[in-house]
Design an enzyme around this catalytic site. Structure first.
Site, mmCIF file in Angstrom:
data_model
loop_
_atom_site.group_PDB
_atom_site.id
_atom_site.type_symbol
_atom_site.label_atom_id
_atom_site.label_comp_id
_atom_site.label_asym_id
_atom_site.label_seq_id
_atom_site.Cartn_x
_atom_site.Cartn_y
_atom_site.Cartn_z
ATOM 1 C CD GLU A 70 -5.274 106.415 16.030
ATOM 2 O OE1 GLU A 70 -5.771 105.666 16.880
ATOM 3 O OE2 GLU A 70 -5.692 106.501 14.849
ATOM 4 C CD GLU A 142 -12.861 105.893 14.337
ATOM 5 O OE1 GLU A 142 -12.177 105.023 14.877
ATOM 6 O OE2 GLU A 142 -12.400 107.013 13.986
#
Length: 432
Positions: A70, A142
């Site tokens: 993604e 992240e």
């Protein structure tokens, strides 16, 4: 093109599967200025073992590939898709879940051009070892951020209790170690397998002309080459369908202001089709609302005694291959909270009978909240469940919820609530 009429809301839904397999669903909304489009693939973090397209052997990929893919889809050799959306005045985003990856935009202008950008960048992969290696640092940050989030750790810890041997207990983004193993060829294998149009759907809601939008999409797809439509081959998500592997209790020590505790319940019921799944989902949601909603006697009793506070939350989720309910709060009375949740669930038939007269009120309140979602193209598009729910829309869910009567909640209790599949996970601060 199929047309589905919902006369109560003066609303129509249009659906067509293109020759390449892409399912297009259009929901025009009169009086709205914004249009919201979501292009989804049935590929999520749990799909870590599959037979790659054009190959015969099962491939197990590192955790986090769907999320990594993604991230990389937006970057091209000479541009970034975010910049194209920005020049056209659209807000774009993407996210990966356990079972899906979604790319989306909202706009009040240039719908045709934005649709082309969406379809083009998702259907044109570009990965090199250099760009893949660069992304590992970004995704690693992240992962670190999520590891520092106590609420996410509580949820992921519960998944680890309920599914200790299955991929849903692993962070959607993967781990610091797993993402280091991701390479450009792995991303291409995953892309060619799961980003085929037959495994994807496009949902557009808001201001739109149905014939015009469908023509734009068909024109876009007609100039591209796709192989014959086919669905991916992937392994089963659940290794133990009896749920005998559920871990009853675990504790994590972490820097938190107050202890956190979650009770989880794993379901093992399977269903033939999407309508049955949605019926099950709304029966469970109604049941839990009657037992745990903030107007319920259980909530008020636990709130008044300080066992729970405003952080109390309960949730039921059903995704491809698995479903569960969770009940959580911040509290200094962790044992009392866990005992109370477990006792309420064990006594669900009696508890439900005691509040039978509230069923219609609870159901109407739930219907009202669901109908309110119809005022938002974003919510309509984001609540679209895809193939797992037979491509039902929010309008279908409203009809299903409305059809449920009180006696059906006993079926939900019998199907879902089994004490041996309950688990407790807690996060406690370090001892000073």
């Amino acid at each position: 093109m199929q047309q589905f009429k919902y006369s109560e809301f003066n609303q129509n839904v249009y659906q067509k599967q293109l020759d390449n397999g892409l399912l297009v669903t259009l929901l025009p909304m009169e009086g709205f200025h914004k249009t919201y489009a979501v292009l989804s693939t049935e590929f999520g973090s749990i799909d870590n073992a599959f037979v790659p397209d054009q190959k015969n052997e099962l491939l197990t990929v590192p955790d986090g590939v769907a999320h990594f893919l993604e991230h990389k889809m937006f970057e091209k050799a000479d541009h970034d898709a975010f910049d194209l959306f920005g020049k056209l005045g659209a807000d774009a985003n993407a996210f990966t879940s356990f079972t899906q990856t979604r790319y989306l935009f909202s706009t009040t202008a240039h719908l045709h051009e934005n649709l082309d950008v969406l379809l083009d960048f998702v259907q044109d992969p570009y990965f090199t070892e250099q760009t893949v290696n660069k992304e590992k640092g970004i995704i690693g940050q992240e992962i670190t951020m999520y590891n520092d989030d106590p609420s996410w750790r509580l949820y992921l810890g519960m998944l680890g209790n309920l599914y200790p041997n299955d991929p849903m207990h692993i962070d959607i983004a993967g781990t610091q170690e797993s993402i280091q193993k991701i390479t450009a060829p792995i991303l291409y294998d995953a892309y060619r397998t799961f980003y085929q149009p037959a495994n994807m759907n496009l949902f557009v809601a808001g201001r739109l002309d149905v014939e015009q939008v469908l023509a734009w999409v068909e024109q876009n797809q007609a100039v591209k080459h796709f192989d014959e439509p086919k669905l991916p081959k992937r392994t089963a998500v659940i290794s133990d369908p009896t749920a005998n592997d559920v871990i009853p209790f675990r504790t994590l020590t972490m820097a938190v202001e107050r202890p956190k505790v979650m009770v989880g319940l794993r379901g093992i019921q399977s269903f033939e089709n999407g309508k049955e799944r949605l019926l099950y989902k709304w029966r469970i949601n109604l049941l839990l609302a009657m037992l745990f909603d903030e107007t319920s006697a259980n909530f008020l009793r636990l709130y008044d005694t300080g066992v729970i506070d405003d952080s109390f939350n309960y949730n039921f989720e059903i995704q491809r291959g698995f479903h569960l309910a969770t009940f959580s709060t911040d509290t200094d009375q962790m044992e009392q909270f866990a005992d109370a949740m477990i006792q309420i669930l064990k006594e669900a038939p009696e508890q439900l009978a005691a509040v039978k007269n509230q069923f219609e009120d609870v159901k109407h309140a739930m219907l009202g909240r669901l109908i309110n979602q119809l005022d938002s193209p974003e919510n309509i598009a984001m609540l679209y469940g895809g193939s797992y729910f037979d491509h039902a829309t929010l309008l279908d869910e409203i009809e299903i919820l409305r059809s449920i009567d009180y006696d059906e909640l006993a079926i939900a209790i019998d199907q879902f609530i089994k004490p041996e599949r309950l688990s407790v996970y807690q996060i406690v601060p370090p001892t000073k």
